[in-house]
Enzyme design. Structure first.
Site, PDB file in Angstrom:
ATOM      1  N   ASP A  68       4.059   2.645 -13.363  1.00 39.80           N
ATOM      2  CA  ASP A  68       3.491   2.280 -14.673  1.00 39.80           C
ATOM      3  C   ASP A  68       2.408   3.299 -15.033  1.00 39.80           C
ATOM      4  O   ASP A  68       2.003   4.108 -14.190  1.00 39.80           O
ATOM      5  CB  ASP A  68       2.929   0.835 -14.643  1.00 39.80           C
ATOM      6  CG  ASP A  68       1.758   0.669 -13.664  1.00 39.80           C
ATOM      7  OD1 ASP A  68       1.834  -0.232 -12.799  1.00 39.80           O
ATOM      8  OD2 ASP A  68       0.773   1.438 -13.758  1.00 39.80           O
ATOM      9  N   HIS A  87       6.112   8.143  -6.876  1.00 39.99           N
ATOM     10  CA  HIS A  87       7.461   7.581  -7.004  1.00 39.99           C
ATOM     11  C   HIS A  87       8.009   7.681  -8.410  1.00 39.99           C
ATOM     12  O   HIS A  87       8.963   6.995  -8.773  1.00 39.99           O
ATOM     13  CB  HIS A  87       7.459   6.112  -6.540  1.00 39.99           C
ATOM     14  CG  HIS A  87       7.164   5.983  -5.080  1.00 39.99           C
ATOM     15  ND1 HIS A  87       6.696   4.824  -4.508  1.00 39.99           N
ATOM     16  CD2 HIS A  87       7.227   6.884  -4.065  1.00 39.99           C
ATOM     17  CE1 HIS A  87       6.513   5.000  -3.212  1.00 39.99           C
ATOM     18  NE2 HIS A  87       6.809   6.251  -2.915  1.00 39.99           N
TER      19      HIS A  87
HETATM   20  N1  APR Z   1      -4.767  -7.316  -5.889  1.00 39.89           N
HETATM   21  C1  APR Z   1      -4.603  -6.441  -4.867  1.00 39.89           C
HETATM   22  N2  APR Z   1      -3.522  -6.421  -4.055  1.00 39.89           N
HETATM   23  C2  APR Z   1      -2.574  -7.343  -4.312  1.00 39.89           C
HETATM   24  C3  APR Z   1      -2.666  -8.292  -5.361  1.00 39.89           C
HETATM   25  C4  APR Z   1      -3.825  -8.243  -6.171  1.00 39.89           C
HETATM   26  N3  APR Z   1      -4.005  -9.098  -7.195  1.00 39.89           N
HETATM   27  N4  APR Z   1      -1.547  -9.066  -5.328  1.00 39.89           N
HETATM   28  C5  APR Z   1      -0.781  -8.607  -4.308  1.00 39.89           C
HETATM   29  N5  APR Z   1      -1.408  -7.578  -3.685  1.00 39.89           N
HETATM   30  C6  APR Z   1      -0.975  -6.793  -2.533  1.00 39.89           C
HETATM   31  C7  APR Z   1      -0.022  -7.496  -1.598  1.00 39.89           C
HETATM   32  O1  APR Z   1      -0.747  -8.254  -0.633  1.00 39.89           O
HETATM   33  C8  APR Z   1       0.685  -6.298  -0.957  1.00 39.89           C
HETATM   34  O2  APR Z   1      -0.032  -5.814   0.173  1.00 39.89           O
HETATM   35  O3  APR Z   1      -0.260  -5.688  -3.045  1.00 39.89           O
HETATM   36  C9  APR Z   1       0.656  -5.234  -2.060  1.00 39.89           C
HETATM   37  C10 APR Z   1       2.005  -5.055  -2.735  1.00 39.89           C
HETATM   38  O4  APR Z   1       2.898  -4.539  -1.777  1.00 39.89           O
HETATM   39  P1  APR Z   1       4.372  -4.161  -2.244  1.00 39.89           P
HETATM   40  O5  APR Z   1       4.917  -5.261  -3.089  1.00 39.89           O
HETATM   41  O6  APR Z   1       5.106  -3.719  -1.024  1.00 39.89           O
HETATM   42  O7  APR Z   1       4.151  -2.915  -3.222  1.00 39.89           O
HETATM   43  P2  APR Z   1       3.912  -1.407  -2.808  1.00 39.89           P
HETATM   44  O8  APR Z   1       3.150  -1.310  -1.511  1.00 39.89           O
HETATM   45  O9  APR Z   1       3.322  -0.735  -3.991  1.00 39.89           O
HETATM   46  O10 APR Z   1       5.414  -0.870  -2.591  1.00 39.89           O
HETATM   47  C11 APR Z   1       5.543   0.510  -2.315  1.00 39.89           C
HETATM   48  O11 APR Z   1       7.940   0.296  -2.468  1.00 39.89           O
HETATM   49  O12 APR Z   1       9.633  -0.675  -3.635  1.00 39.89           O
HETATM   50  C12 APR Z   1       9.005   0.506  -3.405  1.00 39.89           C
HETATM   51  O13 APR Z   1       8.799   2.344  -4.812  1.00 39.89           O
HETATM   52  C13 APR Z   1       8.404   1.015  -4.679  1.00 39.89           C
HETATM   53  O14 APR Z   1       6.252   2.019  -5.041  1.00 39.89           O
HETATM   54  C14 APR Z   1       6.912   0.922  -4.412  1.00 39.89           C
HETATM   55  C15 APR Z   1       6.820   1.025  -2.918  1.00 39.89           C
END
Ligand code: APR
Length: 234
Positions: A90, A105
């Protein structure tokens, strides 16, 4: 001379803007199978589904706003040389005012040629359709790094991480490589902060301060800590 704050952000920093994370309960990968929408094989097998998946996410992005965490990161540029390495596709960091953002990404709002990956275009509107072609006449695809594809920005991100005076990890489960490996490039002795409301296996990370809060709250806490640091060093 401002100290350099390097940030590794993930989906959690956009969660409070209403954008789903990937691996939390109710996350995007519960609704869709990664292999069906976020791999080169998926694109070759079912282009329409992949186009629709990213069209829906682009459409949602046009309806949401940056949240307090994005704005807090942008505000820190007054006191630090802030560089954000984000896994997010985003543009909320930019819309909140952050000026140095590296997208590991890819970017939802950009598309690229399937004939020449260097031909990248800003997409007007939210819809990319079959038959939308680049200047060479080849189908345009989302400018997203799919699973199994190279992450071209990783070498630059690693070099940047090595220059950090302070390193912040916010809103990422550190599940996905090579992005998660960036933590290993932080210079020995550099303070590392991690903001996340969830449980993360972080015992391997040295000099870590874990702020177990959601990003909007954790960023306020971090700002207090860092501004005291900045005062001391003035
Ligand atoms: N504030 C901060 N952290 C949060 C919140 C919040 N309000 N809500 C959730 N989280 C945390 C979760 O606890 C988790 O550790 O955000 C993290 C999200 O993890 P993922 O869903 O795995 O997302 P991300 O780490 O960005 O994934 C990495 O995976 O699917 C691929 O390419 C995609 O860029 C993505 C990559």
């Amino acid at each position: 001379m401002k100290k350099r704050l390097v940030v590794l952000s993930g989906a959690g920093v956009s969660a409070e803007s209403g954008i789903k994370t990937f691996r939390d309960s109710g996350g995007l990968w519960e609704e869709y199978d990664i292999m069906e929408v976020a791999t080169p094989q998926a694109w070759n097998r079912n282009m329409d589904l992949v186009l629709e998946f990213y069209n829906q996410r682009r459409k949602q992005l046009m309806e949401v706003q940056p949240n307090a965490a994005h704005f807090a990161l942008a505000e820190l540029e007054k006191y630090f040389d802030v560089h954000i390495i984000t896994q997010n596709v985003d543009d909320l960091h930019e819309r909140a005012g952050s000026t140095k953002v590296m997208h590991l990404h890819g970017e939802l709002k950009k598309v690229r040629s399937t004939a020449d990956p260097d031909l990248v275009y800003k997409l007007n509107g939210w819809e990319l359709k079959k038959g939308d072609t680049c200047e060479l006449g080849s189908q345009l695809r989302p400018h997203i790094v799919w699973f199994g594809e190279e992450v071209p920005m990783i070498p630059a991100a690693a070099e940047l991480t090595k220059t950090a005076d302070i390193f912040l990890i916010v809103g990422t489960s550190l599940n996905v490589y090579p992005a998660a490996s960036l933590v290993g490039y932080v210079k020995r002795g550099t303070p590392i902060y991690l903001i996340d409301p969830g449980h993360l296996a972080v015992s391997h990370i040295p000099n870590l301060t874990f702020i177990k809060e959601k990003a909007s709250v954790g960023m306020e806490r971090l700002k207090e800590i860092l501004l005291k640091l900045a005062d001391k060093n003035q």
